[in-house]
Design an enzyme around this catalytic site. Structure first.
Site, mmCIF file in Angstrom:
data_model
loop_
_atom_site.group_PDB
_atom_site.id
_atom_site.type_symbol
_atom_site.label_atom_id
_atom_site.label_comp_id
_atom_site.label_asym_id
_atom_site.label_seq_id
_atom_site.Cartn_x
_atom_site.Cartn_y
_atom_site.Cartn_z
ATOM 1 N N TYR A 62 0.860 -1.177 0.000
ATOM 2 C CA TYR A 62 0.000 0.000 0.000
ATOM 3 C C TYR A 62 0.901 1.233 0.000
ATOM 4 C CZ TYR A 62 -3.999 -2.927 1.441
ATOM 5 O OH TYR A 62 -4.995 -3.881 1.511
ATOM 6 N N PHE A 219 -13.097 -4.141 1.164
ATOM 7 C CA PHE A 219 -13.943 -3.401 0.218
ATOM 8 C C PHE A 219 -15.409 -3.470 0.653
ATOM 9 C CE2 PHE A 219 -11.194 -3.517 -3.919
ATOM 10 C CZ PHE A 219 -10.278 -2.689 -3.300
ATOM 11 N N LEU A 221 -17.250 -1.299 1.883
ATOM 12 C CA LEU A 221 -18.003 -0.093 1.562
ATOM 13 C C LEU A 221 -17.889 0.289 0.097
ATOM 14 C CD1 LEU A 221 -17.322 2.168 4.691
ATOM 15 C CD2 LEU A 221 -19.282 0.699 4.210
ATOM 16 N N PRO A 226 -26.196 -0.420 -3.252
ATOM 17 C CA PRO A 226 -26.941 -0.650 -4.488
ATOM 18 C C PRO A 226 -27.717 0.598 -4.889
ATOM 19 C CG PRO A 226 -28.039 -1.697 -2.637
ATOM 20 C CD PRO A 226 -26.752 -1.120 -2.096
#
Length: 290
Positions: A62, A219, A221, A226
């Site tokens: 990262y 992931f 969030l 939808p």
């Protein structure tokens, strides 16, 4: 917060609060380079721990190495109850692409780098991230991880981005402490991405429950929300919370073996995410959402 125990049958179990923090979003754009607001990034880490987070997820790819260095600057010397989990098995090219870095020599170099940048003598939990089928077999990769565990460099070994079949193979090879897969209310099964497929959490959830293995959704969030007018939006309105908060609450209620690690680069969003631990969904809410 509720708690969850990693490797409960081992001689060194780790009990953490059931809402962790994933550091990936602390980097610059495309998970590359320094954060846009370094002081806020450091404050996010400190506030997370002060607010009861005892599980932080990171990786030396990262940034690269950005989140590890931020964690060390913000939190070292580390509180005794804090568990820092890192990942190996991948690296980044200068064009920001993601590629496997999973030979035994690669994995050893990554572990040594994580130990150095995090300033630790032993990493409490390491996920081996699988990057598709390449020349290095899962047996060989896990063999290297278990060897470093015997040497004392790693306390517990987990798997990340695994299919059901890969998890079953891993369980035959040794003790798998945790699994980290993509999982959210709206994204439960395999998702195709530019750098490969990400298996979903629902594909391995029952195996994790059967073997007492915490499943760590990543992931949770990013693909959580939808379209407007969905069931999750309706239940969120009823509870007077955001859809993102409701998604985290759904994960916490879905199974006691889930350990969400929502990430953010915003201090305000961190506080909102942590409030999701207080949301109580009824059996009727869960049935409606299903």
């Amino acid at each position: 917060m509720q708690t969850i125990t990693i490797a409960p049958k081992s001689t060194q179990p780790l009990t953490v609060n059931r809402l962790g923090y994933g550091t990936m979003r602390l980097t610059g754009p495309e998970i590359w380079g320094e954060p846009a607001n370094r002081p806020e990034a450091l404050q996010i880490l400190r506030t997370a721990v002060e607010s009861g987070v005892t599980f932080i997820d990171t990786a030396d790819y990262y940034g690269e190495d950005v989140t590890n260095r931020l964690i060390r600057e913000a939190l070292h010397p580390y509180p005794s109850e804090l568990v820092i989990c890192t990942k190996v098995g991948a690296t980044r090219r200068p064009d920001k692409s993601w590629v496997p870095y999973n030979t035994p020599e690669n994995l050893r170099a990554s572990i040594d780098n994580n130990l150095r940048t995090l300033r630790q003598e032993q990493i409490q939990l390491v996920h081996l991230r699988l990057m598709g089928h390449g020349p290095v077999s899962l047996d060989e990769q896990l063999g290297a991880m278990f060897e470093m565990q015997q040497e004392g460099k790693i306390q517990h070994v987990g798997l990340s981005n695994v299919t059901r079949e890969e998890l079953q193979t891993g369980l035959q090879l040794g003790e798998i402490a945790t699994v980290e897969n993509m999982y959210s209310y709206a994204q439960r099964t395999t998702m195709k991405l530019p750098h490969g497929a990400n298996p979903g959490g629902e594909e391995v959830l029952d195996l994790c429950e059967q073997h007492g293995i915490p499943l760590i959704p990543f992931f949770s969030l990013l693909h959580a929300l939808p379209k407007t007018g969905s069931k999750i939006a309706e239940v969120a309105r009823q509870h007077n919370v955001s859809e993102a908060q409701l998604n985290l609450a759904w994960l916490l209620h879905k199974s006691p073996c889930l350990l969400p690690i929502p990430g953010t680069s915003s201090l305000a969003h961190l506080r909102e995410n942590l409030q999701a631990a207080a949301i109580r969904l009824s059996p009727e809410d869960m049935a409606y959402l299903e």
